[in-house]
Design a protein around this motif. Sequence first.
Motif, PDB file in Angstrom:
ATOM      1  N   ALA A  36      10.970 -58.155  53.765  1.00 42.79           N
ATOM      2  CA  ALA A  36      10.300 -57.327  53.263  1.00 42.79           C
ATOM      3  C   ALA A  36       8.897 -56.392  53.423  1.00 42.79           C
ATOM      4  O   ALA A  36       8.346 -55.373  53.652  1.00 42.79           O
ATOM      5  N   THR A  37       8.278 -57.619  54.138  1.00 37.01           N
ATOM      6  CA  THR A  37       6.725 -57.440  54.498  1.00 37.01           C
ATOM      7  C   THR A  37       6.714 -57.194  55.876  1.00 37.01           C
ATOM      8  O   THR A  37       5.166 -56.618  56.413  1.00 37.01           O
ATOM      9  N   GLY A  38       7.620 -57.399  56.959  1.00 33.83           N
ATOM     10  CA  GLY A  38       7.261 -57.858  58.376  1.00 33.83           C
ATOM     11  C   GLY A  38       6.253 -58.301  59.065  1.00 33.83           C
ATOM     12  O   GLY A  38       6.095 -58.547  60.385  1.00 33.83           O
ATOM     13  N   HIS A  39       5.920 -59.716  57.720  1.00 31.04           N
ATOM     14  CA  HIS A  39       4.992 -60.654  58.072  1.00 31.04           C
ATOM     15  C   HIS A  39       6.263 -62.168  59.612  1.00 31.04           C
ATOM     16  O   HIS A  39       7.063 -62.440  59.185  1.00 31.04           O
ATOM     17  N   CYS A  40       5.915 -61.672  61.168  1.00 26.57           N
ATOM     18  CA  CYS A  40       5.947 -62.511  61.346  1.00 26.57           C
ATOM     19  C   CYS A  40       8.055 -62.027  62.174  1.00 26.57           C
ATOM     20  O   CYS A  40       8.313 -62.680  63.498  1.00 26.57           O
ATOM     21  N   VAL A  41       8.455 -61.333  61.152  1.00 29.45           N
ATOM     22  CA  VAL A  41       9.181 -60.363  62.322  1.00 29.45           C
ATOM     23  C   VAL A  41       9.817 -58.505  62.036  1.00 29.45           C
ATOM     24  O   VAL A  41       8.890 -58.835  61.471  1.00 29.45           O
ATOM     25  N   PRO A  42      10.390 -58.224  62.119  1.00 29.82           N
ATOM     26  CA  PRO A  42      10.529 -56.683  62.552  1.00 29.82           C
ATOM     27  C   PRO A  42      10.732 -56.078  60.958  1.00 29.82           C
ATOM     28  O   PRO A  42      11.489 -56.941  60.464  1.00 29.82           O
ATOM     29  N   ARG A  43       9.567 -55.221  60.236  1.00 33.69           N
ATOM     30  CA  ARG A  43      10.102 -55.272  59.320  1.00 33.69           C
ATOM     31  C   ARG A  43      10.961 -54.391  58.568  1.00 33.69           C
ATOM     32  O   ARG A  43      12.183 -53.550  59.335  1.00 33.69           O
ATOM     33  N   ASP A  44      12.505 -54.756  58.596  1.00 32.65           N
ATOM     34  CA  ASP A  44      14.459 -54.720  57.807  1.00 32.65           C
ATOM     35  C   ASP A  44      14.225 -54.614  56.113  1.00 32.65           C
ATOM     36  O   ASP A  44      14.684 -55.972  55.950  1.00 32.65           O
ATOM     37  N   LEU A  45      14.233 -53.504  55.247  1.00 29.37           N
ATOM     38  CA  LEU A  45      14.240 -53.741  54.045  1.00 29.37           C
ATOM     39  C   LEU A  45      16.230 -54.525  53.922  1.00 29.37           C
ATOM     40  O   LEU A  45      16.340 -55.242  52.067  1.00 29.37           O
ATOM     41  N   ARG A  67      13.576 -60.341  39.862  1.00 33.08           N
ATOM     42  CA  ARG A  67      12.589 -58.879  40.232  1.00 33.08           C
ATOM     43  C   ARG A  67      12.876 -58.689  41.136  1.00 33.08           C
ATOM     44  O   ARG A  67      13.068 -57.953  41.861  1.00 33.08           O
ATOM     45  N   ASP A  68      12.730 -60.119  42.503  1.00 32.54           N
ATOM     46  CA  ASP A  68      12.762 -59.759  43.810  1.00 32.54           C
ATOM     47  C   ASP A  68      13.794 -58.341  44.073  1.00 32.54           C
ATOM     48  O   ASP A  68      13.688 -57.267  45.681  1.00 32.54           O
ATOM     49  N   VAL A  69      14.633 -58.714  43.773  1.00 30.74           N
ATOM     50  CA  VAL A  69      16.344 -57.924  44.417  1.00 30.74           C
ATOM     51  C   VAL A  69      16.458 -56.486  44.157  1.00 30.74           C
ATOM     52  O   VAL A  69      16.285 -54.885  44.625  1.00 30.74           O
ATOM     53  N   GLN A  70      15.189 -56.611  42.697  1.00 30.57           N
ATOM     54  CA  GLN A  70      15.242 -55.134  41.513  1.00 30.57           C
ATOM     55  C   GLN A  70      13.990 -53.861  42.571  1.00 30.57           C
ATOM     56  O   GLN A  70      14.804 -53.354  43.007  1.00 30.57           O
ATOM     57  N   ILE A  71      12.856 -54.789  42.779  1.00 33.06           N
ATOM     58  CA  ILE A  71      11.748 -54.029  43.672  1.00 33.06           C
ATOM     59  C   ILE A  71      12.414 -53.332  44.460  1.00 33.06           C
ATOM     60  O   ILE A  71      11.817 -52.055  45.169  1.00 33.06           O
ATOM     61  N   LEU A  72      12.812 -54.528  45.775  1.00 32.95           N
ATOM     62  CA  LEU A  72      13.356 -54.182  46.792  1.00 32.95           C
ATOM     63  C   LEU A  72      14.109 -52.617  46.937  1.00 32.95           C
ATOM     64  O   LEU A  72      13.859 -52.105  47.461  1.00 32.95           O
ATOM     65  N   TRP A  73      15.128 -52.722  46.186  1.00 35.67           N
ATOM     66  CA  TRP A  73      16.423 -51.404  45.796  1.00 35.67           C
ATOM     67  C   TRP A  73      15.703 -50.075  45.593  1.00 35.67           C
ATOM     68  O   TRP A  73      16.109 -49.515  45.679  1.00 35.67           O
TER      69      TRP A  73
END
Length: 88
Positions: A36-45, A67-73
């Motif tokens: 989600a943040t692209g920390h250490c890996v390519p960002r891939d929502l 909450r994480d699932v809802q925010i990311l959606w």
Amino acid sequence: YGTGSPANCALAQKDFLAAAERSSAKSESLLGSMYATGHCVPRDLPLAYRWFAKALQQEPGNARFERDVQILWKQMTPQERQIANHNQ
């Protein structure tokens, strides 16, 4: 993050994946955060969403995972949502 020691992204990802294969909801959530943040890996929502959804499947009542699932959606484009749902 390397708190107290040097950060090692490759080792962190390897360890989280190994733990996720053993159905560790915490590791699945950490992988979701990484993507989600692209920390250490390519960002891939879409991939982040799938990891968060797996964590929520392991712990259905976990408010943080919900909450994480809802925010990311909400952050994803319609195309990303389609990708996230298609690969589940």
